[in-house]
Design an enzyme around this catalytic site. Structure first.
Site, PDB file in Angstrom:
ATOM      1  N   VAL A  84       0.841  -1.193   0.000  1.00  0.00           N
ATOM      2  CA  VAL A  84       0.000   0.000   0.000  1.00  0.00           C
ATOM      3  C   VAL A  84       0.881   1.250   0.000  1.00  0.00           C
ATOM      4  CG1 VAL A  84      -0.217   0.092   2.540  1.00  0.00           C
ATOM      5  CG2 VAL A  84      -1.983   1.137   1.110  1.00  0.00           C
ATOM      6  N   CYS A  85       0.394   2.287  -0.664  1.00  0.00           N
ATOM      7  CA  CYS A  85       1.019   3.612  -0.615  1.00  0.00           C
ATOM      8  C   CYS A  85      -0.113   4.613  -0.479  1.00  0.00           C
ATOM      9  CB  CYS A  85       1.881   3.871  -1.848  1.00  0.00           C
ATOM     10  SG  CYS A  85       0.969   3.939  -3.399  1.00  0.00           S
ATOM     11  N   ARG A  86       0.055   5.823  -0.940  1.00  0.00           N
ATOM     12  CA  ARG A  86      -1.002   6.830  -0.800  1.00  0.00           C
ATOM     13  C   ARG A  86      -2.155   6.579  -1.768  1.00  0.00           C
ATOM     14  NH1 ARG A  86      -1.708  12.641  -2.562  1.00  0.00           N
ATOM     15  NH2 ARG A  86      -2.980  13.554  -0.918  1.00  0.00           N
ATOM     16  N   MET A 112      -3.895   4.113   0.503  1.00  0.00           N
ATOM     17  CA  MET A 112      -4.424   4.517   1.807  1.00  0.00           C
ATOM     18  C   MET A 112      -5.634   5.432   1.657  1.00  0.00           C
ATOM     19  SD  MET A 112      -3.109   3.015   4.386  1.00  0.00           S
ATOM     20  CE  MET A 112      -3.832   4.070   5.653  1.00  0.00           C
TER      21      MET A 112
END
Length: 133
Positions: A84-86, A112
């Site tokens: 996961v990242c932004r 996220m």
């Protein structure tokens, strides 16, 4: 020759393309990612430290994308991993790196932002409510 196209030295042509593009990684939504983690999978957050400190998923492990290659030995091979990242771009890169290294990996589509929009917990240091930065 079989019905499959052969490249040089008798290797299937798809092998070169796969090496150039990286492994194919399935995407999951926030609810499915949370279910993978609840069942014992690992959520790896590849954002930068300032983003992580602002807020992250509970039980996530922080390994910034730029450091992932140096931490591959710390990523389990015996259970699923979700990256996961932004918003999803960096986590797709991370997922390909992990898949190429033999990990069972999924990418959290929408990152996220999608996690928080789905109403899933975001926490900061000490378990305080966090935000997606």
């Amino acid at each position: 020759m079989t019905g499959r196209a052969q490249g040089t030295a008798g290797r299937p042509r798809g092998g070169l393309l796969r090496r150039l593009l990286g492994a194919r990684v399935p995407s999951v939504g926030p609810a499915e990612a949370a279910a993978v983690v609840a069942a014992g999978g690992l959520l790896i957050d590849v954002r930068e430290p300032v983003e992580w400190r602002a807020g992250h998923a509970p039980r996530a492990r922080h390994i910034p994308l730029g450091q992932l290659a140096g931490h591959l030995a710390e990523v389990p091979t015996d259970r699923p991993v979700v990256t996961v990242c932004r918003s999803g771009a960096r986590s797709r890169q991370a997922a390909r790196i992990l898949a190429d290294a033999g990990r069972q990996v999924h990418d959290l589509s929408g990152g996220m932002r999608a996690w928080a929009d789905a109403g899933l917990a975001v926490q900061a240091k000490g378990g305080r409510p966090g935000r997606v930065a």
